[in-house]
Design an enzyme around this catalytic site. Structure first.
Site: not given
Ligand code: PLP
Length: 370
Positions: A38, A263
């Protein structure tokens, strides 16, 4: 597009492939892996990494939205893709189906909408049911999950392909993991009692994969560790960071003691100093909160950021270091024995390595390397 500005991220295909294989090897062979890609592969570039994940042992891919799934389909990825987010509005179920993306059902309402869409399409729709066992994000209660499973078992147009839950504390609190697992098991027992077959139960994120083998069930769902970053902070032995981030010195000057930099004039040189300007700033995803805190590697040594991080530039103190215009600078990665990780930046910015990686903006080209 040609890149003229010398700021780029390198994505190691070899490191990612090795991390996927290692994660896979931690479970029994019968446990499948869904590689979580994702947010454009946690900022690493999902389209390049998805085929590598599949080639190195992942059976499927998890993304957060239809858009992310469609991007992978358009890139030619044919493996099963689960949309981890809840689908809303519910007419999106038909869109998911059109692109062969597996939807998550996180309410009875959604389950009914999916059944209607399947009836209209005159073909069965598969889905994964999300159970909230303590994360408090999306998902039905274990009791509601059991009711949905009983209901779905009588509907040939629906195929329950998976049931899953997500841990809230796998990185920090094993006791709460146990409590969530117990709730999850109630759903599994019910599914077995209904005679439902071929359902993949899955729960393990990276932290659970690394710490709690009893969470594996039929599939694991790691994200962060595939990118070589430990969910516990720092590194994890046997896993290699996939992303490194580089730039070059584009401007170098000597300033007198007392000279202010950037800045707000929040930094003043305590002595005569050599100050290098680097073409990277918060518009590239370098956290502004690392102003006067963070550091980069020049010539194998840590050189501190002086003054505020600006939109397009930072200044670093290279006094006493060998440094010239054009010299390579490492923001994340190794230079000789020295190294900086996404977790170092997370500490300076008061956040996590997850956020540091996701925030590296589109403006930074991702260059695939071996
Ligand atoms: C992001 C996510 C994962 C993976 O989590 P990690 O901590 O990056 O391994 C797994 N399941 C769901 C539903 C997620 O949203």
């Amino acid at each position: 597009m040609t890149n003229y500005r010398p700021t780029w991220a390198e994505i190691s295909r070899g490191a990612f492939a090795a991390n996927v294989r290692r994660a896979k090897s931690m479970t029994g062979r019968h446990v499948e892996m869904m590689a979580v890609l994702k947010a454009d592969g946690y900022g690493h570039g999902a389209e390049a990494l998805a085929p590598l994940a599949i080639k190195n042992g992942a059976a499927s891919i998890g993304v957060s939205s239809i858009e992310e799934g469609v991007a992978l389909r358009n890139a030619g990825v044919r493996a099963p893709i689960l949309i981890l987010g809840g689908l809303f509005p519910l007419k999106n179920f038909s869109v998911a189906q059109e692109f062969h993306l597996i939807p998550t059902v996180a309410s009875f309402f959604a389950a009914r909408a999916l059944a209607r869409a399947a009836a209209e399409a005159k073909r069965p729709f598969g889905f994964h049911l999300k159970v909230d066992t303590g994360m408090g994000r999306i998902g039905v209660s274990p009791d509601e999950a059991n009711r949905i499973l009983s209901w779905a078992a009588r509907r040939p147009q629906l195929e329950v392909e998976g049931v899953y839950t997500h841990f809230a504390t796998a990185d920090v609190d094993g006791r709460f993991v146990r409590r969530q697992l117990k709730q999850f098991s109630r759903v599994k027992i019910h599914a077995v009692s209904l005679g439902l077959k071929g359902i993949a139960f899955h729960a393990a994120n990276s932290a659970a994969l690394l710490r709690y083998p009893d969470t594996y069930h039929e599939a694991i769902r790691p994200g962060l560790i595939l990118y070589g970053l430990s969910p516990f902070g720092g590194s994890e032995s046997g896993f290699r960071p996939v992303l490194s981030w580089h730039t070059r010195i584009v401007f170098l000057k000597t300033v007198a003691a007392g000279t202010a930099i950037s800045y707000g004039r929040t930094f003043r040189a305590a002595r005569r100093s050599r100050i290098a300007t680097l073409p990277v700033g918060y518009a590239d995803g370098l956290p502004r909160r690392a102003s006067n805190k963070g550091a980069v590697l020049v010539g194998g040594r840590r050189c501190p950021i002086v003054g505020r991080v600006t939109m397009d530039h930072i200044m670093v103190d290279v006094t006493g270091r060998s440094a010239a215009v054009g010299d390579a600078v490492t923001i994340i990665g190794e230079q000789g024995p020295a190294s900086l990780s996404a977790w170092d930046w997370a500490a300076w910015a008061g956040t996590s390595a997850y956020e540091i990686c996701c925030q590296i903006s589109k403006r930074v080209p991702r260059v695939l390397v071996a």
